[in-house]
Motif scaffolding. Structure first.
Motif, mmCIF file in Angstrom:
data_model
loop_
_atom_site.group_PDB
_atom_site.id
_atom_site.type_symbol
_atom_site.label_atom_id
_atom_site.label_comp_id
_atom_site.label_asym_id
_atom_site.label_seq_id
_atom_site.Cartn_x
_atom_site.Cartn_y
_atom_site.Cartn_z
ATOM 1 N N ALA A 1 0.839 -1.209 0.000
ATOM 2 C CA ALA A 1 0.000 0.000 0.000
ATOM 3 C C ALA A 1 0.872 1.256 0.000
ATOM 4 O O ALA A 1 0.675 2.172 0.788
ATOM 5 N N ASN A 2 1.891 1.256 -0.857
ATOM 6 C CA ASN A 2 2.814 2.378 -1.060
ATOM 7 C C ASN A 2 3.739 2.656 0.124
ATOM 8 O O ASN A 2 4.325 3.734 0.208
ATOM 9 N N LYS A 3 3.889 1.703 1.046
ATOM 10 C CA LYS A 3 4.817 1.830 2.175
ATOM 11 C C LYS A 3 5.894 0.755 2.043
ATOM 12 O O LYS A 3 5.584 -0.418 1.841
ATOM 13 N N THR A 4 7.154 1.151 2.161
ATOM 14 C CA THR A 4 8.248 0.190 2.066
ATOM 15 C C THR A 4 8.450 -0.518 3.403
ATOM 16 O O THR A 4 8.175 0.046 4.464
ATOM 17 N N GLY A 5 8.938 -1.765 3.321
ATOM 18 C CA GLY A 5 9.180 -2.485 4.558
ATOM 19 C C GLY A 5 9.510 -3.949 4.338
ATOM 20 O O GLY A 5 9.950 -4.360 3.266
ATOM 21 N N LEU A 6 9.271 -4.731 5.381
ATOM 22 C CA LEU A 6 9.642 -6.133 5.422
ATOM 23 C C LEU A 6 8.415 -6.961 5.797
ATOM 24 O O LEU A 6 7.742 -6.658 6.793
ATOM 25 N N GLN B 1 15.662 9.749 17.172
ATOM 26 C CA GLN B 1 16.865 10.253 17.829
ATOM 27 C C GLN B 1 16.494 11.587 18.444
ATOM 28 O O GLN B 1 16.275 12.570 17.732
ATOM 29 N N GLY B 2 16.388 11.611 19.772
ATOM 30 C CA GLY B 2 15.881 12.809 20.437
ATOM 31 C C GLY B 2 14.436 13.024 20.034
ATOM 32 O O GLY B 2 13.612 12.143 20.181
ATOM 33 N N THR B 3 14.134 14.190 19.486
ATOM 34 C CA THR B 3 12.773 14.466 19.033
ATOM 35 C C THR B 3 12.606 14.277 17.529
ATOM 36 O O THR B 3 11.533 14.507 17.003
ATOM 37 N N ASP B 4 13.680 13.863 16.842
ATOM 38 C CA ASP B 4 13.637 13.673 15.397
ATOM 39 C C ASP B 4 13.398 12.204 15.042
ATOM 40 O O ASP B 4 13.879 11.303 15.720
ATOM 41 N N VAL B 5 12.678 11.984 13.942
ATOM 42 C CA VAL B 5 12.546 10.650 13.362
ATOM 43 C C VAL B 5 13.312 10.680 12.054
ATOM 44 O O VAL B 5 13.102 11.559 11.217
ATOM 45 N N LYS B 6 14.238 9.726 11.895
ATOM 46 C CA LYS B 6 15.151 9.749 10.758
ATOM 47 C C LYS B 6 15.018 8.496 9.900
ATOM 48 O O LYS B 6 14.627 7.441 10.394
ATOM 49 N N LEU B 7 15.367 8.626 8.638
ATOM 50 C CA LEU B 7 15.463 7.536 7.664
ATOM 51 C C LEU B 7 14.149 6.803 7.413
ATOM 52 O O LEU B 7 14.137 5.615 7.104
ATOM 53 N N VAL B 8 13.037 7.531 7.519
ATOM 54 C CA VAL B 8 11.726 6.961 7.216
ATOM 55 C C VAL B 8 11.699 6.515 5.756
ATOM 56 O O VAL B 8 12.241 7.194 4.876
#
Length: 134
Positions: A18-23, A77-84
Motif C-alpha cells: 500500500a505504497n509503504k516500504t518495509g519487510l 533520535q531525540g525528538t527527530d525521526v530519521k530515515l523513514v
C-alpha cells in the motif's frame, strides 16, 4: 516451516505494501493466498523494496494468512525521526543475556536484513505488536 514463493523455510521478503516500504515476515505455518502474486526473493536482504509490490486488498489476504508487515519507519533520535521509508528498526521481546541495559532488535534497509543485533534500551526504536490469530 513454510515454503513461500518456492523457497523452503521462507522467513521474510522485502516489499512495498500500500505504497509503504518495509519487510514482510512469514509465520512458521503460512499458505500464500490464491489469486495474490507470490513473493519473490524470499530470505534475500540485498534486494530493493520494489521487488514485491502489494495493494491493500492483496495485503489484507496475506495478513489474514498470518503474514506481518514491518514498515521502514526509520528511528527516533531525540525528538527527530530519521530515515523513514529507508530503514526499519524494531525491538524484540528478548533482553540481552549478559547486559540488562540492552535488548535485541531486528533492523533492515534497502540492502540488508539483520535479525540479531543488540542495542541500548535508551535508544528510540519501534515496537510492532503481534498476536496469534484465533
Amino acid at each position: 516451516t513454510s515454503e513461500v514463493g518456492g523457497t523452503n523455510n521462507g522467513r521474510y521478503a522485502k516489499a512495498t505494501v500500500a505504497n509503504k516500504t518495509g519487510l514482510i515476515i512469514f509465520p512458521d505455518s503460512y499458505t500464500h493466498p490464491s489469486g495474490v502474486t507470490a513473493p519473490a526473493n524470499i530470505n534475500t536482504g540485498t534486494v530493493d523494496y520494489s521487488v514485491n509490490t502489494y495493494n491493500a486488498s492483496a495485503w489484507s489476504s496475506m495478513e489474514a494468512a498470518g503474514a506481518v508487515f514491518l514498515p521502514a519507519a526509520g528511528f527516533r533520535q531525540g525528538t527527530d525521526v530519521k530515515l523513514v521509508s529507508q530503514y526499519g528498526y524494531y525491538w524484540s521481546s528478548t533482553s540481552h543475556e549478559s547486559n540488562n541495559t540492552k535488548a535485541y532488535i531486528v533492523w533492515f534497509g534497502a540492502s540488508i536484513v539483520s535479525p540479531n543485533n543488540d542495542l541500548s534500551r535508551s535508544c528510540g526504536r519501534f515496537v510492532r505488536l503481534v498476536y496469534t490469530a484465533q
